[in-house]
Design a protein around this motif. Structure first.
Motif, PDB file in Angstrom:
ATOM      1  N   UNK A 103       8.893 -17.115 -22.293  1.00  0.00           N
ATOM      2  CA  UNK A 103       9.546 -16.665 -20.803  1.00  0.00           C
ATOM      3  C   UNK A 103      10.174 -15.201 -20.584  1.00  0.00           C
ATOM      4  N   UNK A 104      10.634 -14.675 -21.616  1.00  0.00           N
ATOM      5  CA  UNK A 104      10.935 -13.306 -21.761  1.00  0.00           C
ATOM      6  C   UNK A 104       9.838 -12.409 -21.543  1.00  0.00           C
ATOM      7  N   UNK A 105       8.734 -12.639 -22.167  1.00  0.00           N
ATOM      8  CA  UNK A 105       7.741 -11.958 -21.857  1.00  0.00           C
ATOM      9  C   UNK A 105       6.766 -12.017 -20.854  1.00  0.00           C
ATOM     10  N   UNK A 106       7.289 -13.141 -20.091  1.00  0.00           N
ATOM     11  CA  UNK A 106       6.788 -13.013 -18.542  1.00  0.00           C
ATOM     12  C   UNK A 106       7.598 -12.861 -17.482  1.00  0.00           C
ATOM     13  N   UNK A 107       8.945 -12.439 -18.085  1.00  0.00           N
ATOM     14  CA  UNK A 107       9.868 -12.295 -16.984  1.00  0.00           C
ATOM     15  C   UNK A 107       9.499 -11.082 -15.993  1.00  0.00           C
ATOM     16  N   UNK A 108       9.622 -11.218 -14.789  1.00  0.00           N
ATOM     17  CA  UNK A 108       9.470 -10.158 -13.845  1.00  0.00           C
ATOM     18  C   UNK A 108      10.516  -9.308 -13.247  1.00  0.00           C
ATOM     19  N   UNK A 109      11.909  -9.898 -13.631  1.00  0.00           N
ATOM     20  CA  UNK A 109      12.918  -9.152 -13.279  1.00  0.00           C
ATOM     21  C   UNK A 109      14.008  -9.335 -14.325  1.00  0.00           C
ATOM     22  N   UNK A 110      15.128  -8.352 -14.032  1.00  0.00           N
ATOM     23  CA  UNK A 110      16.254  -8.642 -15.179  1.00  0.00           C
ATOM     24  C   UNK A 110      16.921  -9.827 -15.120  1.00  0.00           C
ATOM     25  N   UNK A 111      16.916 -10.530 -13.909  1.00  0.00           N
ATOM     26  CA  UNK A 111      17.582 -11.938 -13.852  1.00  0.00           C
ATOM     27  C   UNK A 111      16.901 -12.794 -14.768  1.00  0.00           C
ATOM     28  N   UNK A 112      15.599 -12.919 -14.523  1.00  0.00           N
ATOM     29  CA  UNK A 112      14.705 -13.970 -15.122  1.00  0.00           C
ATOM     30  C   UNK A 112      14.807 -13.659 -16.926  1.00  0.00           C
ATOM     31  N   UNK A 113      14.855 -12.388 -17.115  1.00  0.00           N
ATOM     32  CA  UNK A 113      14.649 -11.790 -18.463  1.00  0.00           C
ATOM     33  C   UNK A 113      16.340 -12.457 -19.005  1.00  0.00           C
ATOM     34  N   UNK A 114      17.253 -12.082 -18.334  1.00  0.00           N
ATOM     35  CA  UNK A 114      18.672 -12.468 -18.657  1.00  0.00           C
ATOM     36  C   UNK A 114      18.554 -14.114 -19.311  1.00  0.00           C
ATOM     37  N   UNK A 115      18.146 -14.848 -18.016  1.00  0.00           N
ATOM     38  CA  UNK A 115      18.067 -16.314 -18.217  1.00  0.00           C
ATOM     39  C   UNK A 115      17.490 -16.875 -19.370  1.00  0.00           C
ATOM     40  N   UNK A 116      16.204 -16.026 -19.604  1.00  0.00           N
ATOM     41  CA  UNK A 116      15.559 -16.642 -20.885  1.00  0.00           C
ATOM     42  C   UNK A 116      16.259 -16.022 -22.196  1.00  0.00           C
ATOM     43  N   UNK A 117      16.806 -14.901 -22.170  1.00  0.00           N
ATOM     44  CA  UNK A 117      17.584 -14.745 -23.405  1.00  0.00           C
ATOM     45  C   UNK A 117      18.777 -15.562 -23.638  1.00  0.00           C
ATOM     46  N   UNK A 118      19.432 -16.130 -22.617  1.00  0.00           N
ATOM     47  CA  UNK A 118      20.427 -17.095 -22.686  1.00  0.00           C
ATOM     48  C   UNK A 118      19.924 -18.382 -23.787  1.00  0.00           C
ATOM     49  N   UNK A 119      18.702 -18.862 -23.305  1.00  0.00           N
ATOM     50  CA  UNK A 119      18.045 -19.898 -23.999  1.00  0.00           C
ATOM     51  C   UNK A 119      17.669 -19.451 -25.284  1.00  0.00           C
ATOM     52  N   UNK A 120      17.227 -18.365 -25.555  1.00  0.00           N
ATOM     53  CA  UNK A 120      16.862 -17.529 -26.718  1.00  0.00           C
ATOM     54  C   UNK A 120      18.072 -17.922 -27.740  1.00  0.00           C
ATOM     55  N   UNK A 121      19.215 -17.219 -27.312  1.00  0.00           N
ATOM     56  CA  UNK A 121      20.254 -17.240 -28.016  1.00  0.00           C
ATOM     57  C   UNK A 121      20.989 -18.732 -28.468  1.00  0.00           C
ATOM     58  N   UNK A 122      20.975 -19.583 -27.464  1.00  0.00           N
ATOM     59  CA  UNK A 122      21.296 -20.704 -27.822  1.00  0.00           C
ATOM     60  C   UNK A 122      20.656 -21.371 -28.823  1.00  0.00           C
ATOM     61  N   UNK A 123      19.282 -21.326 -28.660  1.00  0.00           N
ATOM     62  CA  UNK A 123      18.545 -22.147 -29.716  1.00  0.00           C
ATOM     63  C   UNK A 123      18.457 -21.397 -31.141  1.00  0.00           C
TER      64      UNK A 123
END
Length: 479
Positions: A103-123
């Motif tokens: 999801x981080x790689x497919x992010x098209x905006x900073x908001x999408x990237x940030x949300x994906x990074x939250x899930x990355x950090x939690x896992x």
């Protein structure tokens, strides 16, 4: 989640070899994926900022989100493993980390990237303590050194090679592939865990300590955020956040000590070897270990004016030292024991770190290579020895709390190393007279000397350990 259900349904082999050799190797693959991800994108920030039509400073929110999510969710990792089974939680964390990386790689905006990074950090928060718990559960004490050495090499190698790999991938394939690379690694990790890691049922539905979760997660999040901000800027803001984290941590400790069925069993800190390896002496030692990879590129590029190719080749020599020590740790511990090795090797590690303060542009490259290899060797030995002795005397009932507390304090030490080194550089720059000789090189040298002093103090603190500390794990017998 059909993929996860199918993989967890694969029967795992009960052979003893899987418990003592294969399980640590499988866990190490997952650790490598997680730790590589946290360092590989450091050189991709300009390209990512351009893609999101923002600046590099604004992009920092994605990294802060990852850090805070990891801080919040690391505390309940032990409870989840006890409730649902360590193997199942570990598998789930790998799947979620892999999907959020894509999801981080497919992010098209900073908001999408940030949300994906939250899930990355939690896992990622679940992966480290639960993975260690799987290794500790399956390894007898005689195999603990080998098992810990296997799962610690990602923490030693990934920070060194990550920026080099990230720069190459960004240049030739695009920054997105720094995240897509986790897809094959994640699939491999899931297959290996489902195939080789024995299934262990959960230990029961212990009540969830919500107050302990909020206090512990909040304390760690505020402390890590304060350290992260203090390494990048100066002012009262970071110090206020850091002080709030420390104060919340005091309330968290008070709550955990007084509450039945607390989220974390603080009684494990009464085990002397665990306390030594995770609190003051261990944190100071890891601080020095984690500050060195941050300072070396600054020394070579900003202090000595080397280009990226020269810096990369020198950093690889440091990586070589880390790699060579892996096969030496077990016989060294058997020969000298934990106490002597932590003291003597810790002193050597501190001296090699301090030696970089005397390097200049005239230092022969062969001598510099030798110093880097020696520093990598001693760093690897100290890191593995610290991690191993932490669990040498921990009982099976304490392993869940021990792995979680250890992971929390190691994450703290990692950021503390960078924050302290950066603060020393800024302080030296502030105190240095304008126009003084040396410039940035003088500030970096001051940081190396201070970090070496911290490492030396940590090594000498281990003189208080008994001579037979961890003897059942090291196999050392005094003549």
């Amino acid at each position: 989640m059909l993929w996860l259900f199918v993989m967890t349904s694969i029967p795992s082999s009960p052979l003893p070899l899987h418990r003592t050799r294969i399980v640590p190797a499988v866990v190490a693959v997952a650790f490598f994926m997680q730790m590589l991800d946290s360092t590989i994108i450091a050189t991709s920030l300009p390209a990512m900022a351009h893609s999101f039509d923002t600046d590099v400073v604004a992009l920092n929110i994605g990294f802060t989100a990852y850090l805070l999510a990891m801080a919040v969710f690391i505390a309940p990792a032990g409870w989840l493993a006890d409730r649902f089974g360590a193997r199942e939680v570990f598998l789930t964390s790998i799947v979620l980390f892999t999907l959020s990386s894509v999801a981080c790689g497919f992010s098209g905006s900073l908001l999408q990237f940030t949300v994906a990074r939250v899930f990355q950090g939690a896992s990622a928060a679940l992966m480290t303590p639960v993975g260690r718990q799987l290794v500790l559960r399956g390894a007898p004490k005689g195999e603990l050194v080998r098992a810990i050495a296997t799962i610690t090499w990602p923490a030693l190698i990934a920070p060194v090679i990550g920026p080099l790999i990230g720069a190459w991938i960004t240049t030739h394939s695009g920054w997105q592939w720094n995240f897509f690379i986790n897809l094959p690694l994640g699939v491999l990790g899931v297959v290996l865990v489902a195939s080789f890691v024995p299934r262990v049922p959960g230990e029961g539905a212990r009540p969830f300590d919500l107050v302990g979760f909020l206090l512990t997660g909040g304390a760690l999040a505020l402390t890590l955020a304060g350290l992260e901000l203090s390494s990048a800027s100066v002012g009262p803001g970071p110090l206020t956040i850091l002080a709030s984290g420390v104060l919340t941590g005091c309330f968290a400790i008070r709550h955990l000590q007084r509450t039945p069925n607390a989220l974390l069993d603080m009684a494990v800190l009464k085990v002397p070897t665990f306390a030594f390896a995770t609190l003051s002496a261990g944190t100071a030692g890891r601080l020095a270990v984690n500050a060195t990879p941050f300072l070396l590129p600054l020394l070579f590029q900003l202090g000595l004016g080397f280009d990226a190719v020269e810096t990369g080749s020198l950093v690889l020599a440091y990586f070589l030292g880390n790699l060579l020590m892996k096969s030496v740790t077990t016989p060294a511990l058997r020969l000298f024991g934990f106490r002597s090795l932590l003291v003597v090797n810790g002193v050597i590690a501190a001296l090699t770190i301090g030696a970089f303060a005397f390097v200049d542009g005239e230092t022969p490259h062969m001598l510099l290579f030798a110093l880097l290899v020696a520093c990598g060797l001693s760093r690897s030995m100290q890191f593995t020895s610290l991690t191993t002795i932490a669990f040498a005397d921990v009982t099976p009932a304490q392993r869940s709390a021990a792995t979680t507390i250890s992971a929390m304090l190691q994450q703290l030490a990692q950021l503390l190393g960078v924050a302290v080194a950066a603060s020393i550089i800024r302080l030296s720059s502030y105190l240095r007279p304008d126009g003084a000789d040396g410039g940035m090189l003088t500030d970096i040298r001051a940081a190396f000397l201070c970090i070496a002093a911290i490492g030396l103090a940590s090594a000498l603190r281990f003189l208080a350990l008994p001579h037979d500390a961890g003897v059942d794990v090291s196999g050392h017998r005094r003549r």
